[in-house]
Write a protein that holds these residues in place. Sequence first.
Motif, PDB file in Angstrom:
ATOM      1  N   ASN A 169     -19.614  -1.494   7.858  1.00  0.00           N
ATOM      2  CA  ASN A 169     -19.106  -2.622   8.641  1.00  0.00           C
ATOM      3  C   ASN A 169     -20.213  -3.485   9.233  1.00  0.00           C
ATOM      4  OD1 ASN A 169     -19.992  -0.699  10.510  1.00  0.00           O
ATOM      5  ND2 ASN A 169     -18.444  -1.266  12.027  1.00  0.00           N
ATOM      6  N   ASP A 170     -21.471  -3.252   8.815  1.00  0.00           N
ATOM      7  CA  ASP A 170     -22.580  -3.983   9.433  1.00  0.00           C
ATOM      8  C   ASP A 170     -22.519  -5.485   9.169  1.00  0.00           C
ATOM      9  OD1 ASP A 170     -23.059  -3.100   6.817  1.00  0.00           O
ATOM     10  OD2 ASP A 170     -25.218  -3.307   7.017  1.00  0.00           O
ATOM     11  N   THR A 171     -21.935  -5.895   8.055  1.00  0.00           N
ATOM     12  CA  THR A 171     -21.836  -7.326   7.771  1.00  0.00           C
ATOM     13  C   THR A 171     -20.632  -7.961   8.467  1.00  0.00           C
ATOM     14  OG1 THR A 171     -20.558  -6.925   5.756  1.00  0.00           O
ATOM     15  CG2 THR A 171     -22.962  -7.039   5.541  1.00  0.00           C
ATOM     16  N   GLN A 172     -19.867  -7.183   9.219  1.00  0.00           N
ATOM     17  CA  GLN A 172     -18.675  -7.690   9.900  1.00  0.00           C
ATOM     18  C   GLN A 172     -18.921  -7.975  11.379  1.00  0.00           C
ATOM     19  OE1 GLN A 172     -15.248  -5.115   9.124  1.00  0.00           O
ATOM     20  NE2 GLN A 172     -16.096  -4.548   7.143  1.00  0.00           N
ATOM     21  N   ALA A 173     -20.173  -7.897  11.813  1.00  0.00           N
ATOM     22  CA  ALA A 173     -20.470  -8.057  13.235  1.00  0.00           C
ATOM     23  C   ALA A 173     -20.025  -9.416  13.765  1.00  0.00           C
ATOM     24  CB  ALA A 173     -21.968  -7.862  13.478  1.00  0.00           C
ATOM     25  N   ALA A 174     -20.379 -10.485  13.069  1.00  0.00           N
ATOM     26  CA  ALA A 174     -20.015 -11.829  13.529  1.00  0.00           C
ATOM     27  C   ALA A 174     -18.503 -12.022  13.511  1.00  0.00           C
ATOM     28  CB  ALA A 174     -20.711 -12.873  12.662  1.00  0.00           C
ATOM     29  N   GLU A 175     -17.851 -11.448  12.519  1.00  0.00           N
ATOM     30  CA  GLU A 175     -16.395 -11.535  12.427  1.00  0.00           C
ATOM     31  C   GLU A 175     -15.725 -10.867  13.631  1.00  0.00           C
ATOM     32  OE1 GLU A 175     -13.231  -9.132   9.721  1.00  0.00           O
ATOM     33  OE2 GLU A 175     -14.721 -10.290   8.602  1.00  0.00           O
ATOM     34  N   LEU A 176     -16.226  -9.706  14.006  1.00  0.00           N
ATOM     35  CA  LEU A 176     -15.672  -8.997  15.158  1.00  0.00           C
ATOM     36  C   LEU A 176     -15.928  -9.762  16.451  1.00  0.00           C
ATOM     37  CD1 LEU A 176     -14.261  -6.519  16.301  1.00  0.00           C
ATOM     38  CD2 LEU A 176     -16.472  -5.321  16.291  1.00  0.00           C
ATOM     39  N   LEU A 177     -17.095 -10.382  16.570  1.00  0.00           N
ATOM     40  CA  LEU A 177     -17.387 -11.174  17.763  1.00  0.00           C
ATOM     41  C   LEU A 177     -16.460 -12.382  17.858  1.00  0.00           C
ATOM     42  CD1 LEU A 177     -18.947 -11.922  20.265  1.00  0.00           C
ATOM     43  CD2 LEU A 177     -20.747 -12.888  18.816  1.00  0.00           C
TER      44      LEU A 177
END
Length: 330
Positions: A169-177
Amino acid sequence: MRALEDRYGRVATDLRVSLTDRCNLRCSYCMPEEGLDWLANERLLSDDEVVRLIDIAVTILGVREVRFTGGEPLVRRGLVDIVQRTAALAPRPELSLTTNALGLARTAPALAAAGLDRVNVSLDTVRRETFLEITRRDRLDDVIAGLEAAQAAGLGPVKINAVLLRGVNDTQAAELLAWSLERDYHLRFIEQMPLDAQHGWDRAAMVTADEILAHLETRFSLSPAVEPRGSAPAELFRVDGGTGTVGVIASVTRPFCGDCDRVRLTADGQVRNCLFAREESDLRGAMRDGASDEELAERWLIAMRGKRPGHGIDDPTFLQPDRPMSAIGG
């Protein structure tokens, strides 16, 4: 009132109380899919014992904040009553709860009425397939419903704690923010720590604070928040120059042990003066043997004097605690 001060001048005013080692998720970075051998009921503190030890911490030892943790604290049947009785203490401590939010949609109103101030919810992704991969349970909708219920009940600011896993999920950080900002949730990313039951943590595989920020900056402009961090573990950043913030807790690469103000009480009544401590002090046994409040307070003070200057993860002699996070409390 006597301060819970260690040999280095740090004073613990923030008490983390684990109410159970059980959990209804099986997050891959915490425990194996089949679960663990849970503590026997007779080893667990009773509701009365939990409240008594919190009372000692607050009224004798100067604790000002109490956070209920697990395992998953919502599976503890007496949770609402424990919160209500803790909120009635004088001086009244600030009360919070760290939870995976399963069942929070049902219990948030009662917890708020009992005196809980706010919640921290563990959520690493808003993608259903990734949530299932990490937690091994298809319960994302329940978590989202719990977040919404907590906010509606006034348990805010609602905070989200997220761990990034490399290749998951490391590439999903901005999505979660972005998702969190839209809903006015306060997001905090936490570096993965060596507290898994499998002892499979690998520093080389850990997503670092610098990498977390780099992922976020692919979509957002971040600037350091003006407010001083103090003893809070999260370094805060303003997002796109607005009022929204995101936090990064760099427990491994930027340790903040020198400002630590925490002490932990496990579900079976052991004092842990550090998350990574390998020694514990038994309050349950002394309490059941008839120790007075003053005697229990003195045991607690002695336990704090043994606190080390830092967690020592970077030391070649570092050994991961025998207890996993689920049995320590966050």
